[in-house]
Design a protein around this motif. Structure first.
Motif, PDB file in Angstrom:
ATOM      1  N   ARG A  43      -2.137  10.545 -13.149  1.00  0.00           N
ATOM      2  CA  ARG A  43      -3.880   9.871 -13.415  1.00  0.00           C
ATOM      3  C   ARG A  43      -3.110   8.243 -13.616  1.00  0.00           C
ATOM      4  O   ARG A  43      -3.267   7.650 -13.073  1.00  0.00           O
ATOM      5  CB  ARG A  43      -4.410  11.023 -14.581  1.00  0.00           C
ATOM      6  N   GLN A  44      -2.307   8.228 -14.088  1.00  0.00           N
ATOM      7  CA  GLN A  44      -1.848   7.086 -14.745  1.00  0.00           C
ATOM      8  C   GLN A  44      -0.607   6.468 -14.184  1.00  0.00           C
ATOM      9  O   GLN A  44      -0.118   5.378 -14.460  1.00  0.00           O
ATOM     10  CB  GLN A  44      -0.820   7.319 -16.471  1.00  0.00           C
ATOM     11  N   GLY A  71      -6.743   1.982  -6.721  1.00  0.00           N
ATOM     12  CA  GLY A  71      -6.555   1.787  -7.571  1.00  0.00           C
ATOM     13  C   GLY A  71      -4.592   2.057  -7.573  1.00  0.00           C
ATOM     14  O   GLY A  71      -4.053   1.972  -8.414  1.00  0.00           O
ATOM     15  N   LYS A  72      -4.385   2.860  -6.457  1.00  0.00           N
ATOM     16  CA  LYS A  72      -2.980   5.057  -6.842  1.00  0.00           C
ATOM     17  C   LYS A  72      -3.512   4.640  -5.431  1.00  0.00           C
ATOM     18  O   LYS A  72      -4.088   4.736  -3.960  1.00  0.00           O
ATOM     19  CB  LYS A  72      -4.045   5.335  -7.187  1.00  0.00           C
ATOM     20  N   ALA A  91      -3.803  10.370   7.053  1.00  0.00           N
ATOM     21  CA  ALA A  91      -4.130  10.647   5.823  1.00  0.00           C
ATOM     22  C   ALA A  91      -3.577   9.712   3.888  1.00  0.00           C
ATOM     23  O   ALA A  91      -4.402  10.485   2.999  1.00  0.00           O
ATOM     24  CB  ALA A  91      -3.628  12.140   5.686  1.00  0.00           C
ATOM     25  N   ALA A  92      -3.170   8.985   4.338  1.00  0.00           N
ATOM     26  CA  ALA A  92      -2.146   8.830   3.516  1.00  0.00           C
ATOM     27  C   ALA A  92      -2.333   6.841   3.702  1.00  0.00           C
ATOM     28  O   ALA A  92      -2.223   6.434   4.532  1.00  0.00           O
ATOM     29  CB  ALA A  92      -1.015   9.148   3.017  1.00  0.00           C
ATOM     30  N   ASP A  93      -2.277   6.306   2.192  1.00  0.00           N
ATOM     31  CA  ASP A  93      -2.072   4.652   2.499  1.00  0.00           C
ATOM     32  C   ASP A  93      -0.939   4.277   2.976  1.00  0.00           C
ATOM     33  O   ASP A  93      -0.874   3.485   3.746  1.00  0.00           O
ATOM     34  CB  ASP A  93      -1.604   3.807   0.662  1.00  0.00           C
ATOM     35  N   ILE A  94       0.300   4.866   3.193  1.00  0.00           N
ATOM     36  CA  ILE A  94       1.598   4.353   3.567  1.00  0.00           C
ATOM     37  C   ILE A  94       2.305   5.899   3.791  1.00  0.00           C
ATOM     38  O   ILE A  94       2.515   6.554   3.071  1.00  0.00           O
ATOM     39  CB  ILE A  94       2.217   3.862   2.809  1.00  0.00           C
ATOM     40  N   VAL A  95       3.130   5.770   5.028  1.00  0.00           N
ATOM     41  CA  VAL A  95       3.833   7.002   5.586  1.00  0.00           C
ATOM     42  C   VAL A  95       5.551   6.331   5.413  1.00  0.00           C
ATOM     43  O   VAL A  95       6.230   5.063   5.645  1.00  0.00           O
ATOM     44  CB  VAL A  95       3.624   7.473   6.789  1.00  0.00           C
ATOM     45  N   CYS A  96       6.351   6.636   4.795  1.00  0.00           N
ATOM     46  CA  CYS A  96       7.916   6.869   4.921  1.00  0.00           C
ATOM     47  C   CYS A  96       7.888   7.259   5.509  1.00  0.00           C
ATOM     48  O   CYS A  96       8.613   8.902   5.661  1.00  0.00           O
ATOM     49  CB  CYS A  96       8.732   7.101   2.934  1.00  0.00           C
ATOM     50  N   LEU A 111       4.871  -3.362  -4.426  1.00  0.00           N
ATOM     51  CA  LEU A 111       3.863  -3.410  -5.214  1.00  0.00           C
ATOM     52  C   LEU A 111       4.139  -3.904  -7.338  1.00  0.00           C
ATOM     53  O   LEU A 111       2.866  -4.795  -7.078  1.00  0.00           O
ATOM     54  CB  LEU A 111       3.296  -1.919  -5.569  1.00  0.00           C
ATOM     55  N   GLU A 112       4.933  -3.470  -7.388  1.00  0.00           N
ATOM     56  CA  GLU A 112       4.542  -4.970  -9.419  1.00  0.00           C
ATOM     57  C   GLU A 112       4.605  -6.166  -8.308  1.00  0.00           C
ATOM     58  O   GLU A 112       4.075  -6.834 -10.123  1.00  0.00           O
ATOM     59  CB  GLU A 112       5.965  -4.323  -9.370  1.00  0.00           C
ATOM     60  N   ASN A 113       5.182  -6.741  -7.732  1.00  0.00           N
ATOM     61  CA  ASN A 113       5.236  -8.257  -7.608  1.00  0.00           C
ATOM     62  C   ASN A 113       3.290  -8.589  -6.863  1.00  0.00           C
ATOM     63  O   ASN A 113       3.435 -10.230  -6.585  1.00  0.00           O
ATOM     64  CB  ASN A 113       5.916  -8.722  -6.989  1.00  0.00           C
ATOM     65  N   GLY A 114       3.061  -7.703  -6.821  1.00  0.00           N
ATOM     66  CA  GLY A 114       1.994  -8.039  -6.125  1.00  0.00           C
ATOM     67  C   GLY A 114       1.760  -8.224  -4.029  1.00  0.00           C
ATOM     68  O   GLY A 114       1.049  -8.894  -3.888  1.00  0.00           O
TER      69      GLY A 114
END
Length: 201
Positions: A43-44, A71-72, A91-96, A111-114
């Motif tokens: 959740r977090q 948000g996730k 199904a997912a936002d991104i695939v690796c 992602l941390e840097n926007g």
């Protein structure tokens, strides 16, 4: 689970915190209560990664359906995702695709840097109803540059008897004290019946 322990070790070495939720199961689907327990454990989390072989892809889609929320960011990697990026990108936002150690670290920092993930090698994603396949980065030449697997176990949870339980930190209490391990990156053989041939391509 070995790749997940290595991904976790790479992220921890760079100062990030991780939690491992291992959902090994012989059933065709996860019961709703297991999905809810897993959802509570992440959740977090800002980024949720999942990995599976093809035989687990139906359950992975279940997880994606439950965890893909605003948000996730949900990233699907591993063997099935590498061989079927278009299906998994739905199904997912991104695939690796392919090796994920350098990719996941670059993704987290971006992602941390926007910033987004559009230019990160090895990633695939949907854009205007089409699958975008970013270029593949070369394989990691020196595997000794990678950290040891994350066997800390303090933030590791396993599915057992229909519920998620924290992994015992004492190896003597583990279900098995044995682990099969291949010391190379991938299998050295080219068996015609195995997906390893396609992975090598």
């Amino acid at each position: 689970a070995l790749p997940i322990w290595l991904i976790s070790a790479v992220l921890k070495r760079a100062g990030h915190s991780t939690r491992l939720v291992l959902l090994a199961s012989d059933s065709a689907e996860y019961p709703p209560e297991v999905l809810e327990e897993a959802a509570e454990l992440v959740r977090q989390s800002d980024l949720v990664g999942m990995s599976c072989y093809s035989r687990g892809s139906r359950k992975a889609r279940q997880i994606a359906h439950r965890f893909r929320v605003p948000g996730k960011t949900l990233v699907w990697g591993g063997l099935h995702a590498s061989l079927n990026p278009g299906e998994c990108a739905e199904a997912a936002d991104i695939v690796c695709r392919g090796e994920g150690e350098e990719t996941i670290l670059e993704l987290v920092e971006s992602l941390e840097n926007g910033r987004g993930w559009e230019g990160i090698p090895n990633l695939a994603y949907m854009k205007q109803s089409a699958v975008v396949l970013n270029p593949l980065r070369p394989p990691i030449a020196n595997l000794d540059s990678l950290p040891l697997l994350d066997f800390d176990r303090t933030g590791e949870y396993h599915l057992g008897h229909g519920h998620l339980v924290q992994a015992p930190c004492d190896p003597k209490l583990a279900h098995s004290r044995r682990m099969q391990y291949i010391g190379s990156r991938g299998c050295a053989f080219h068996c015609t019946y195995c997906c390893n041939r396609k992975v090598k391509e």
